[in-house]
Design a protein around this motif. Structure first.
Motif, PDB file in Angstrom:
ATOM      1  N   ASP A 137       0.824  -1.210   0.000  1.00 13.30           N
ATOM      2  CA  ASP A 137       0.000   0.000   0.000  1.00 13.30           C
ATOM      3  C   ASP A 137       0.856   1.257   0.000  1.00 13.30           C
ATOM      4  OD1 ASP A 137      -2.295  -1.497  -0.045  1.00 13.30           O
ATOM      5  OD2 ASP A 137      -2.701  -1.317   2.107  1.00 13.30           O
ATOM      6  N   GLU A 138       1.937   1.237   0.776  1.00 19.73           N
ATOM      7  CA  GLU A 138       2.843   2.383   0.787  1.00 19.73           C
ATOM      8  C   GLU A 138       3.459   2.583  -0.583  1.00 19.73           C
ATOM      9  OE1 GLU A 138       5.268   3.586   4.659  1.00 19.73           O
ATOM     10  OE2 GLU A 138       5.623   1.513   4.065  1.00 19.73           O
ATOM     11  N   MET A 139       3.923   1.485  -1.191  1.00 19.77           N
ATOM     12  CA  MET A 139       4.565   1.570  -2.496  1.00 19.77           C
ATOM     13  C   MET A 139       3.635   2.223  -3.514  1.00 19.77           C
ATOM     14  SD  MET A 139       4.337  -0.243  -5.604  1.00 19.77           S
ATOM     15  CE  MET A 139       3.875  -1.916  -5.185  1.00 19.77           C
ATOM     16  N   ILE A 140       2.376   1.796  -3.534  1.00 20.56           N
ATOM     17  CA  ILE A 140       1.420   2.373  -4.472  1.00 20.56           C
ATOM     18  C   ILE A 140       1.177   3.845  -4.160  1.00 20.56           C
ATOM     19  CG2 ILE A 140      -1.008   2.316  -5.157  1.00 20.56           C
ATOM     20  CD1 ILE A 140      -0.835  -0.741  -5.037  1.00 20.56           C
ATOM     21  N   ASP A 141       1.072   4.180  -2.876  1.00 16.48           N
ATOM     22  CA  ASP A 141       0.894   5.581  -2.490  1.00 16.48           C
ATOM     23  C   ASP A 141       2.086   6.433  -2.920  1.00 16.48           C
ATOM     24  OD1 ASP A 141      -0.431   7.780  -0.943  1.00 16.48           O
ATOM     25  OD2 ASP A 141       1.428   7.626   0.210  1.00 16.48           O
ATOM     26  N   PHE A 142       3.306   5.900  -2.740  1.00 15.07           N
ATOM     27  CA  PHE A 142       4.503   6.637  -3.162  1.00 15.07           C
ATOM     28  C   PHE A 142       4.467   6.904  -4.664  1.00 15.07           C
ATOM     29  CE2 PHE A 142       6.896   4.469   0.544  1.00 15.07           C
ATOM     30  CZ  PHE A 142       6.536   5.479   1.406  1.00 15.07           C
ATOM     31  N   LEU A 143       4.078   5.892  -5.447  1.00 15.06           N
ATOM     32  CA  LEU A 143       4.044   6.069  -6.899  1.00 15.06           C
ATOM     33  C   LEU A 143       2.985   7.084  -7.310  1.00 15.06           C
ATOM     34  CD1 LEU A 143       4.557   2.416  -8.174  1.00 15.06           C
ATOM     35  CD2 LEU A 143       6.215   4.275  -8.086  1.00 15.06           C
ATOM     36  N   LYS A 144       1.841   7.089  -6.636  1.00 15.68           N
ATOM     37  CA  LYS A 144       0.816   8.088  -6.946  1.00 15.68           C
ATOM     38  C   LYS A 144       1.341   9.495  -6.685  1.00 15.68           C
ATOM     39  CE  LYS A 144      -3.293   5.228  -6.121  1.00 15.68           C
ATOM     40  NZ  LYS A 144      -4.508   5.027  -5.287  1.00 15.68           N
ATOM     41  N   ARG A 145       2.098   9.640  -5.630  1.00 14.81           N
ATOM     42  CA  ARG A 145       2.653  10.959  -5.319  1.00 14.81           C
ATOM     43  C   ARG A 145       3.693  11.379  -6.353  1.00 14.81           C
ATOM     44  NH1 ARG A 145       3.946  10.018   0.943  1.00 14.81           N
ATOM     45  NH2 ARG A 145       4.963  12.054   0.807  1.00 14.81           N
ATOM     46  N   LEU A 161       3.247   2.716 -12.070  1.00 10.64           N
ATOM     47  CA  LEU A 161       2.087   2.667 -11.192  1.00 10.64           C
ATOM     48  C   LEU A 161       0.999   1.750 -11.745  1.00 10.64           C
ATOM     49  CD1 LEU A 161       0.329   3.592  -8.821  1.00 10.64           C
ATOM     50  CD2 LEU A 161      -0.217   5.652 -10.135  1.00 10.64           C
ATOM     51  N   VAL A 162       0.689   1.865 -13.022  1.00  6.02           N
ATOM     52  CA  VAL A 162      -0.360   1.033 -13.618  1.00  6.02           C
ATOM     53  C   VAL A 162      -0.006  -0.447 -13.498  1.00  6.02           C
ATOM     54  CG1 VAL A 162      -1.444   0.398 -15.814  1.00  6.02           C
ATOM     55  CG2 VAL A 162      -1.304   2.804 -15.136  1.00  6.02           C
ATOM     56  N   ASN A 163       1.252  -0.780 -13.751  1.00  6.15           N
ATOM     57  CA  ASN A 163       1.681  -2.175 -13.599  1.00  6.15           C
ATOM     58  C   ASN A 163       1.472  -2.670 -12.171  1.00  6.15           C
ATOM     59  OD1 ASN A 163       2.599  -3.344 -16.079  1.00  6.15           O
ATOM     60  ND2 ASN A 163       4.301  -1.902 -16.075  1.00  6.15           N
ATOM     61  N   GLU A 164       1.846  -1.842 -11.197  1.00  7.03           N
ATOM     62  CA  GLU A 164       1.726  -2.262  -9.800  1.00  7.03           C
ATOM     63  C   GLU A 164       0.261  -2.352  -9.379  1.00  7.03           C
ATOM     64  OE1 GLU A 164       3.985  -3.509  -8.162  1.00  7.03           O
ATOM     65  OE2 GLU A 164       5.827  -2.828  -9.119  1.00  7.03           O
ATOM     66  N   LEU A 165      -0.584  -1.464  -9.864  1.00  8.24           N
ATOM     67  CA  LEU A 165      -2.010  -1.535  -9.548  1.00  8.24           C
ATOM     68  C   LEU A 165      -2.636  -2.802 -10.127  1.00  8.24           C
ATOM     69  CD1 LEU A 165      -3.010   2.198 -10.131  1.00  8.24           C
ATOM     70  CD2 LEU A 165      -3.084   0.984  -7.945  1.00  8.24           C
ATOM     71  N   GLN A 166      -2.216  -3.180 -11.324  1.00 12.51           N
ATOM     72  CA  GLN A 166      -2.711  -4.424 -11.909  1.00 12.51           C
ATOM     73  C   GLN A 166      -2.300  -5.623 -11.063  1.00 12.51           C
ATOM     74  OE1 GLN A 166      -1.190  -3.445 -16.068  1.00 12.51           O
ATOM     75  NE2 GLN A 166      -3.005  -4.670 -16.535  1.00 12.51           N
ATOM     76  N   ARG A 167      -1.032  -5.639 -10.650  1.00 15.13           N
ATOM     77  CA  ARG A 167      -0.553  -6.754  -9.830  1.00 15.13           C
ATOM     78  C   ARG A 167      -1.288  -6.819  -8.497  1.00 15.13           C
ATOM     79  NH1 ARG A 167       4.729  -4.740 -11.621  1.00 15.13           N
ATOM     80  NH2 ARG A 167       5.479  -6.069 -13.315  1.00 15.13           N
ATOM     81  N   ALA A 168      -1.679  -5.655  -7.995  1.00 23.49           N
ATOM     82  CA  ALA A 168      -2.386  -5.603  -6.718  1.00 23.49           C
ATOM     83  C   ALA A 168      -3.876  -5.887  -6.876  1.00 23.49           C
ATOM     84  CB  ALA A 168      -2.188  -4.235  -6.067  1.00 23.49           C
ATOM     85  N   GLY A 169      -4.330  -6.103  -8.099  1.00 28.44           N
ATOM     86  CA  GLY A 169      -5.741  -6.375  -8.330  1.00 28.44           C
ATOM     87  C   GLY A 169      -6.624  -5.141  -8.299  1.00 28.44           C
TER      88      GLY A 169
END
Length: 216
Positions: A137-145, A161-169
């Motif tokens: 969750d932190e990683m995704i938040d960091f990328l959004k920032r 970010l899009v790749n990580e969001l896909q992996r996170a479902g």
């Protein structure tokens, strides 16, 4: 001393980094506590380390860390100096030290893009087992920032970010950010555009791309 600085700049423009380092070290004798000069010396050691092979490269990376530490000691209140030190440590596989430096940079400057990128990059490392440094969750938040802070050139961060969001479902969020990428200016390169467009056209993912989709 000005002549020495101008000669250093000229060598940097020519990418003659070994001579540039010699000149920077001469300058250091005249102003030993300048944090920006200390950081430049660290950076030059890092560049030479990437060009070297075997043990020489490892030794040059250690020098980069040593000079980077001197820079943060000279100006401990400057966040980006800590972020740069973090990357020096990251390259040298000293991930625990990198994590501490990135966190310190972010404490000093919550908008430090290099620290945000650094912390996000630690998430996928085997050494982060159990999310001891960074959670998903932190990683995704960091990328959004990072996307928001690099609004003039967000495409690389958006791709990550899009790749990580896909992996996170988190498919709706992935689609929302893919749409944002396609509407950016300057637009993505053709291959990158295809990547984002494919995600939006994938019938397996149902998402309303209107205002109710959260685009942070």
């Amino acid at each position: 001393m000005l002549g020495l600085i101008l000669e250093l700049i000229d060598r940097l423009h020519q990418k003659d980094y070994r001579i540039a380092l010699d000149l920077a070290l001469q300058l250091h004798a005249k102003m030993p506590n300048n944090p920006y000069l200390l950081r430049l010396i660290s950076t030059l050691y890092g560049i030479l380390a990437r060009e070297a092979t075997g043990g020489e490269g490892w030794a040059l990376e250690e020098e980069a860390i040593r000079w980077g530490e001197q820079a943060v000691h000279a100006a401990p209140e400057i966040g980006w100096l800590w972020a740069e030190l973090g990357w020096d440590c990251w390259v040298h596989l000293e991930y625990e030290r990198a994590h501490r430096a990135f966190r310190r940079a972010l404490e000093l400057d919550p908008c430090c893009v290099d620290a945000l990128r650094g912390l996000a990059s630690l998430w996928s490392l085997p050494e982060n087992e159990g999310e001891k440094w960074v959670s998903r969750d932190e990683m995704i938040d960091f990328l959004k920032r990072v996307v928001e802070l690099e609004y003039r050139n967000p495409i690389p961060a958006l791709h990550w970010l899009v790749n990580e969001l896909q992996r996170a479902g988190q498919h709706e969020q992935a689609k929302a950010y893919a749409l944002r990428a396609l509407l950016s200016f300057p637009p993505p390169e053709p291959e990158m555009s295809k990547f984002f467009a494919k995600l939006l056209s994938d019938g397996r993912i149902e998402a309303d791309l209107g205002l109710e989709v959260e685009i942070l």
